[in-house]
Design an enzyme around this catalytic site. Structure first.
Site, PDB file in Angstrom:
ATOM      1  N   GLU A 137      -9.734 -10.599  -7.592  1.00 53.23           N
ATOM      2  CA  GLU A 137      -8.739  -9.538  -7.409  1.00 53.23           C
ATOM      3  C   GLU A 137      -7.582  -9.669  -8.396  1.00 53.23           C
ATOM      4  O   GLU A 137      -7.081  -8.663  -8.910  1.00 53.23           O
ATOM      5  CB  GLU A 137      -8.233  -9.547  -5.960  1.00 53.23           C
ATOM      6  CG  GLU A 137      -9.319  -9.148  -4.974  1.00 53.23           C
ATOM      7  CD  GLU A 137      -8.842  -9.049  -3.537  1.00 53.23           C
ATOM      8  OE1 GLU A 137      -9.623  -8.560  -2.708  1.00 53.23           O
ATOM      9  OE2 GLU A 137      -7.699  -9.459  -3.238  1.00 53.23           O
ATOM     10  N   LYS A 179       0.818  -1.215   0.000  1.00 54.75           N
ATOM     11  CA  LYS A 179       0.000   0.000   0.000  1.00 54.75           C
ATOM     12  C   LYS A 179       0.858   1.275   0.000  1.00 54.75           C
ATOM     13  O   LYS A 179       2.073   1.220   0.233  1.00 54.75           O
ATOM     14  CB  LYS A 179      -0.929  -0.028   1.212  1.00 54.75           C
ATOM     15  CG  LYS A 179      -1.968  -1.161   1.158  1.00 54.75           C
ATOM     16  CD  LYS A 179      -2.979  -1.014   2.284  1.00 54.75           C
ATOM     17  CE  LYS A 179      -4.028  -2.116   2.233  1.00 54.75           C
ATOM     18  NZ  LYS A 179      -5.081  -1.921   3.256  1.00 54.75           N
ATOM     19  N   ARG A 188      -1.677 -14.412   4.397  1.00 55.49           N
ATOM     20  CA  ARG A 188      -2.382 -13.751   5.506  1.00 55.49           C
ATOM     21  C   ARG A 188      -1.613 -13.926   6.819  1.00 55.49           C
ATOM     22  O   ARG A 188      -1.595 -13.024   7.653  1.00 55.49           O
ATOM     23  CB  ARG A 188      -3.816 -14.268   5.605  1.00 55.49           C
ATOM     24  CG  ARG A 188      -4.632 -13.817   4.383  1.00 55.49           C
ATOM     25  CD  ARG A 188      -6.065 -14.272   4.428  1.00 55.49           C
ATOM     26  NE  ARG A 188      -6.836 -13.556   5.423  1.00 55.49           N
ATOM     27  CZ  ARG A 188      -7.292 -12.313   5.288  1.00 55.49           C
ATOM     28  NH1 ARG A 188      -7.042 -11.641   4.187  1.00 55.49           N
ATOM     29  NH2 ARG A 188      -8.010 -11.753   6.228  1.00 55.49           N
ATOM     30  N   PHE A 206     -15.651   3.131   6.958  1.00 50.54           N
ATOM     31  CA  PHE A 206     -14.268   3.476   6.621  1.00 50.54           C
ATOM     32  C   PHE A 206     -14.014   3.561   5.119  1.00 50.54           C
ATOM     33  O   PHE A 206     -12.885   3.837   4.699  1.00 50.54           O
ATOM     34  CB  PHE A 206     -13.292   2.476   7.268  1.00 50.54           C
ATOM     35  CG  PHE A 206     -13.491   1.025   6.866  1.00 50.54           C
ATOM     36  CD1 PHE A 206     -13.014   0.530   5.663  1.00 50.54           C
ATOM     37  CD2 PHE A 206     -14.153   0.153   7.727  1.00 50.54           C
ATOM     38  CE1 PHE A 206     -13.184  -0.795   5.299  1.00 50.54           C
ATOM     39  CE2 PHE A 206     -14.332  -1.192   7.368  1.00 50.54           C
ATOM     40  CZ  PHE A 206     -13.845  -1.652   6.152  1.00 50.54           C
ATOM     41  N   ARG A 224       2.663  -6.451   9.065  1.00 45.17           N
ATOM     42  CA  ARG A 224       1.912  -5.312   9.616  1.00 45.17           C
ATOM     43  C   ARG A 224       2.457  -4.896  10.990  1.00 45.17           C
ATOM     44  O   ARG A 224       2.475  -3.706  11.310  1.00 45.17           O
ATOM     45  CB  ARG A 224       0.422  -5.632   9.669  1.00 45.17           C
ATOM     46  CG  ARG A 224      -0.215  -5.514   8.274  1.00 45.17           C
ATOM     47  CD  ARG A 224      -1.591  -6.074   8.250  1.00 45.17           C
ATOM     48  NE  ARG A 224      -2.312  -5.801   7.019  1.00 45.17           N
ATOM     49  CZ  ARG A 224      -3.297  -6.560   6.571  1.00 45.17           C
ATOM     50  NH1 ARG A 224      -3.676  -7.635   7.242  1.00 45.17           N
ATOM     51  NH2 ARG A 224      -3.910  -6.245   5.442  1.00 45.17           N
ATOM     52  N   THR A 264      -5.215  -7.450  10.358  1.00 47.45           N
ATOM     53  CA  THR A 264      -5.536  -6.193   9.665  1.00 47.45           C
ATOM     54  C   THR A 264      -5.152  -4.984  10.513  1.00 47.45           C
ATOM     55  O   THR A 264      -4.677  -3.972   9.994  1.00 47.45           O
ATOM     56  CB  THR A 264      -7.058  -6.134   9.371  1.00 47.45           C
ATOM     57  OG1 THR A 264      -7.426  -7.312   8.658  1.00 47.45           O
ATOM     58  CG2 THR A 264      -7.424  -4.904   8.553  1.00 47.45           C
ATOM     59  N   ASN A 279      -2.078   0.233   6.686  1.00 45.73           N
ATOM     60  CA  ASN A 279      -1.627  -1.058   7.239  1.00 45.73           C
ATOM     61  C   ASN A 279      -0.719  -1.846   6.295  1.00 45.73           C
ATOM     62  O   ASN A 279      -0.673  -3.073   6.334  1.00 45.73           O
ATOM     63  CB  ASN A 279      -2.827  -1.895   7.724  1.00 45.73           C
ATOM     64  CG  ASN A 279      -3.745  -2.344   6.614  1.00 45.73           C
ATOM     65  OD1 ASN A 279      -3.620  -1.883   5.483  1.00 45.73           O
ATOM     66  ND2 ASN A 279      -4.650  -3.244   6.913  1.00 45.73           N
ATOM     67  N   HIS A 328      -2.235  -5.400   1.512  1.00 44.29           N
ATOM     68  CA  HIS A 328      -3.536  -6.054   1.355  1.00 44.29           C
ATOM     69  C   HIS A 328      -3.277  -7.459   0.829  1.00 44.29           C
ATOM     70  O   HIS A 328      -2.364  -7.661   0.028  1.00 44.29           O
ATOM     71  CB  HIS A 328      -4.409  -5.293   0.337  1.00 44.29           C
ATOM     72  CG  HIS A 328      -5.602  -6.098  -0.101  1.00 44.29           C
ATOM     73  ND1 HIS A 328      -6.763  -6.148   0.631  1.00 44.29           N
ATOM     74  CD2 HIS A 328      -5.784  -6.921  -1.172  1.00 44.29           C
ATOM     75  CE1 HIS A 328      -7.622  -6.959   0.014  1.00 44.29           C
ATOM     76  NE2 HIS A 328      -7.047  -7.434  -1.074  1.00 44.29           N
ATOM     77  N   TYR A 359     -12.391  -2.128  -3.996  1.00 43.32           N
ATOM     78  CA  TYR A 359     -12.872  -2.310  -2.627  1.00 43.32           C
ATOM     79  C   TYR A 359     -14.402  -2.211  -2.545  1.00 43.32           C
ATOM     80  O   TYR A 359     -14.941  -1.917  -1.467  1.00 43.32           O
ATOM     81  CB  TYR A 359     -12.239  -1.267  -1.707  1.00 43.32           C
ATOM     82  CG  TYR A 359     -10.838  -1.631  -1.228  1.00 43.32           C
ATOM     83  CD1 TYR A 359     -10.610  -2.767  -0.450  1.00 43.32           C
ATOM     84  CD2 TYR A 359      -9.741  -0.825  -1.518  1.00 43.32           C
ATOM     85  CE1 TYR A 359      -9.346  -3.094   0.016  1.00 43.32           C
ATOM     86  CE2 TYR A 359      -8.462  -1.151  -1.057  1.00 43.32           C
ATOM     87  CZ  TYR A 359      -8.284  -2.285  -0.289  1.00 43.32           C
ATOM     88  OH  TYR A 359      -7.022  -2.613   0.188  1.00 43.32           O
TER      89      TYR A 359
END
Ligand code: CMP
Length: 139
Positions: free
Chosen positions: A126, A9, A85, A57, A102, A91, A112, A115, A49
């Site tokens: 995705e 990100k 993950r 948010f 993270r 998250t 964060n 993704h 998203y």
């Protein structure tokens, strides 16, 4: 062999953590089979998203995701979705286990660092959103 979509990100990209984050993927058995640097448009971030469009948010998430360039990758490996993950961590970086991306690179739940797809169907959607099949190498 499973595929998952990963995004480094704008926060992590701006802080020049791209190399260290890619290294975490590789050292955990994931292979980068496609990658590109992009600066998302508002339309792209909103579409990507869209599943979160009714969440409080959503607008902050979209604003953040278009605040600077990102790196989008397809990661491949055994159980790649779950593995990614685990490597990313929770998250919310405050809840992320130590040693995860993270915990080490993220500031807060909005910024964060990364993704990752959360399941097989999401991963397919995705990956298709960002990559044509001929941009993904076979391993
Ligand atoms: P990501 O895995 O990219 O998916 C959606 C993003 O929304 C998430 O990471 C967070 O950066 C952001 N977000 C902000 N607030 C929340 C929240 N309360 N729950 C889940 N995601 C949130």
């Amino acid at each position: 062999m499973e595929h998952t979509l990963s995004i480094i990100k704008p926060d992590a990209f701006a802080k020049k953590h791209v190399g260290e984050i890619l290294s975490r993927f590789e050292s955990n058995g994931l292979t980068i089979v496609a990658a590109k640097v992009k600066h998302l448009t508002k339309d792209e971030a909103e579409e990507f998203y869209a599943v979160h469009k009714d969440r409080a948010f959503f607008n902050d998430l979209v604003s953040f995701m278009i605040s600077g360039p990102v790196m989008v990758q397809v990661l491949a490996g055994e159980d790649a979705i779950k593995k990614n993950r685990e490597v990313m961590g929770d998250t919310d970086p405050q809840k992320a286990a130590s040693g995860t991306i993270r915990a080490d690179f993220a500031e807060n739940i909005d910024a964060n660092a990364v993704h990752g797809s959360d399941g097989p169907e999401t991963a397919k959607t995705e990956i298709d959103y960002f990559f044509n099949p001929d941009e993904i190498i076979s391993i």
